[in-house]
Scaffold this motif. Structure first.
Motif, PDB file in Angstrom:
ATOM      1  N   GLU A 105      -0.770   3.582  -1.293  1.00 40.89           N
ATOM      2  CA  GLU A 105      -2.139   3.577  -1.807  1.00 40.89           C
ATOM      3  C   GLU A 105      -2.140   4.110  -3.236  1.00 40.89           C
ATOM      4  OE1 GLU A 105      -6.622   5.240  -0.707  1.00 40.89           O
ATOM      5  OE2 GLU A 105      -4.856   6.068   0.300  1.00 40.89           O
ATOM      6  N   SER A 145      -9.517   1.482  -1.631  1.00 40.27           N
ATOM      7  CA  SER A 145      -9.614   2.035  -0.286  1.00 40.27           C
ATOM      8  C   SER A 145     -11.027   1.889   0.265  1.00 40.27           C
ATOM      9  CB  SER A 145      -9.220   3.515  -0.285  1.00 40.27           C
ATOM     10  OG  SER A 145      -7.897   3.664  -0.736  1.00 40.27           O
ATOM     11  N   ARG A 165       3.582   6.289   4.908  1.00 40.42           N
ATOM     12  CA  ARG A 165       2.395   6.046   4.081  1.00 40.42           C
ATOM     13  C   ARG A 165       2.411   7.043   2.922  1.00 40.42           C
ATOM     14  NH1 ARG A 165      -2.814   3.660   4.781  1.00 40.42           N
ATOM     15  NH2 ARG A 165      -4.306   4.494   3.271  1.00 40.42           N
ATOM     16  N   THR A 207       2.905   1.577   3.811  1.00 42.75           N
ATOM     17  CA  THR A 207       1.669   1.475   3.032  1.00 42.75           C
ATOM     18  C   THR A 207       1.739   2.387   1.820  1.00 42.75           C
ATOM     19  OG1 THR A 207       0.411   1.065   5.062  1.00 42.75           O
ATOM     20  CG2 THR A 207      -0.838   1.649   3.102  1.00 42.75           C
ATOM     21  N   SER A 230       0.205   8.085  -0.755  1.00 38.34           N
ATOM     22  CA  SER A 230      -0.962   7.923  -1.630  1.00 38.34           C
ATOM     23  C   SER A 230      -0.702   8.707  -2.913  1.00 38.34           C
ATOM     24  CB  SER A 230      -2.235   8.434  -0.943  1.00 38.34           C
ATOM     25  OG  SER A 230      -2.450   7.772   0.287  1.00 38.34           O
ATOM     26  N   ILE A 271      -2.360  -0.787  -1.421  1.00 35.90           N
ATOM     27  CA  ILE A 271      -3.820  -0.724  -1.420  1.00 35.90           C
ATOM     28  C   ILE A 271      -4.292  -0.157  -2.749  1.00 35.90           C
ATOM     29  CG2 ILE A 271      -5.848   0.269  -0.301  1.00 35.90           C
ATOM     30  CD1 ILE A 271      -4.184   0.527   2.243  1.00 35.90           C
ATOM     31  N   THR A 272      -5.206  -0.861  -3.412  1.00 33.00           N
ATOM     32  CA  THR A 272      -5.760  -0.365  -4.671  1.00 33.00           C
ATOM     33  C   THR A 272      -7.267  -0.151  -4.592  1.00 33.00           C
ATOM     34  OG1 THR A 272      -6.035  -2.635  -5.510  1.00 33.00           O
ATOM     35  CG2 THR A 272      -3.966  -1.500  -6.034  1.00 33.00           C
TER      36      THR A 272
END
Length: 465
Positions: free
Chosen positions: A410, A455, A384, A408, A386, A452-453
């Motif tokens: 982000e 959260s 993941r 994932t 971000s 993901i844009t």
């Protein structure tokens, strides 16, 4: 920090629909593929399709026709984990409450509520187990005793001083999570802590304040909470942590050592020694939100990291630059959040100190344009990630496809100005260019990576973190 977002945003749709749900649903906007009678397909197939929809789309589908409304409302598994915001209680009708009860809605946030609204909730939503009272307009919460299944409670931004916290005692056997954020009390700190000490089933406690709550040490009540795993505490009132801050060796026989696994400290700038941290031997997750962006001469985080060599997760916001403590990072780290000043060479050290890192949240104070390109080589085990994509070149963004284990991604800054001539008008969603980049990245990874844009946050969390 990102503005608070949550699946509770769909509460606006619920609010809007409170007057419409009793009226005849409209079907004019139904896609042709969904315009067929529901009976032509088995209910199980429709429910399987609906299970892939986000909350907002489920609400839109249930408004298209009475058949879909009935089908969705009677399927409780589709709404598991759903939460909503309630405000303007006078506008909710009987059909509104019946629909929520059908779906066994159990997670609710009440905005600008009063005591009478708690009584109304207890009648219509008896299965409520998670409740947030935001901008609370009463001086007490005595009616919480009406919620026999309540497990998680959050009170944030109270407009009135809470006079009586003894009502928490009535929840002592059922409450597992308690959050008190920006709440003022009419009673003293010892009285508040005595009430909290009665909640022996607590596994999570958040207490965020402006420094007015004077608590010399936490050892006076922490040993009374044997199941407590997560603690989030405001540290603005502390300059030096005394030796018994977390646990006192003088505790009576029968009090076992702390079982904390996650510790979150807000507005931190206190001096600490390794002796103070000895009771935190079980700690796996540490989050530090520093009080000052320009820190003092001593980097206290060095002491924390040197004392807690079994940490799996570390989150640092503000304070000294990463170079001051990067050499102290434990090799056990699997998750790392850095919202600090850092340089590319610091990431090289991180990759050596934490070679098995799986989750990286990167928000440097300066631009991340020269950092993103390093990630595939330095952190090959990431699952993941971000990041902010602003000022990151398209080539560097697409190189993230080289992260073979990435599941994932982000994007933390999904907003743009549609008109370059009017940069003050911001749209908080992914730009067409970013959407194209995301599509290209998914193609390169054979759609292995979820991007993901927007959260979401748990309904019980506050805006402090």
């Amino acid at each position: 920090m990102n503005p608070e977002r949550s699946d509770t945003s769909v509460g606006a749709n619920l609010h809007r629909g409170s007057r419409n749900w009793a009226s005849k649903p409209k079907t004019g906007n139904l896609p042709e593929s969904l315009a067929m009678p529901v009976s032509q397909l088995p209910e199980e197939l429709w429910l399987h399709v609906f299970s892939f929809l986000p909350w907002k789309d489920k609400l839109n589908v249930r408004c298209t026709c009475s058949d879909f409304k009935q089908l969705l409302d009677k399927s409780r598994p589709l709404w598991r984990g759903f939460s909503l915001v309630l405000r303007h209680f006078s506008q909710y009708n009987r059909s509104f409450w019946h629909s929520l009860a059908q779906r066994h809605i159990s997670r609710v946030a009440v905005c600008s509520g009063k005591r009478k609204h708690l009584r109304q909730l207890s009648v219509h939503l008896p299965a409520l187990d998670s409740l947030r009272l935001d901008d609370w307009r009463s001086d007490g919460v005595d009616d919480l005793k009406l919620f026999h299944l309540l497990r998680r409670l959050s009170i944030t931004n109270s407009c009135n001083q809470l006079k009586n916290v003894d009502s928490l005692f009535l929840l002592r056997h059922q409450l597992t999570q308690l959050s008190l954020c920006k709440v003022t009390f009419a009673c003293s700190a010892p009285h508040i802590l005595t009430a909290i000490s009665q909640l022996t089933s607590l596994t999570l406690l958040r207490l965020h304040h402006d420094g007015s709550l004077r608590v010399p040490t936490l050892s006076g009540f922490l040993p009374h909470l044997p199941r407590l795993k997560h603690l989030s505490w405001t540290m603005i009132a502390y300059k030096t942590l005394p030796g018994d801050f977390f646990f006192s060796p003088a505790q009576p026989t029968g009090f076992r050592a702390l079982q904390l696994s996650e510790l979150q400290l807000l507005n931190y700038d206190a001096a600490v020694t390794q002796e103070v941290l000895q009771p935190l031997s079980h700690l796996k997750n540490l989050s530090i939100f520093h009080l000052y962006s320009v820190p003092g001469p001593t980097c206290h985080l060095q002491t924390w990291l040197a004392s807690l060599q079994q940490l799996c997760s570390l989150s640092v916001h503000g304070g000294h630059c990463l170079a001051e403590y990067v050499d102290f990072l434990p090799a056990s780290l699997l998750s790392l959040t850095l919202c600090v000043d850092l340089q590319p060479e610091d990431l090289h050290v991180v990759s050596h100190r934490a070679p098995h890192l799986e989750h990286l949240h990167l928000e440097p104070w300066t631009s991340s344009s020269n950092l993103i390109r390093l990630l595939p080589q330095l952190f090959p085990h990431l699952r993941r990630l971000s990041i902010r994509h602003r000022n990151v070149s398209d080539d560097d963004f697409l190189q993230l496809a080289q992260l073979q284990h990435l599941e994932t991604l982000e994007v933390l800054d999904a907003f743009y100005a549609p008109d370059p001539r009017h940069t003050t008008r911001i749209v908080y969603q992914a730009s067409p260019h970013l959407l194209q980049l995301i599509s290209d990245l998914k193609t390169l990874t054979d759609h292995r990576v979820q991007v993901i844009t927007n959260s979401s946050r748990c309904i019980l969390t506050c805006s402090c973190v």
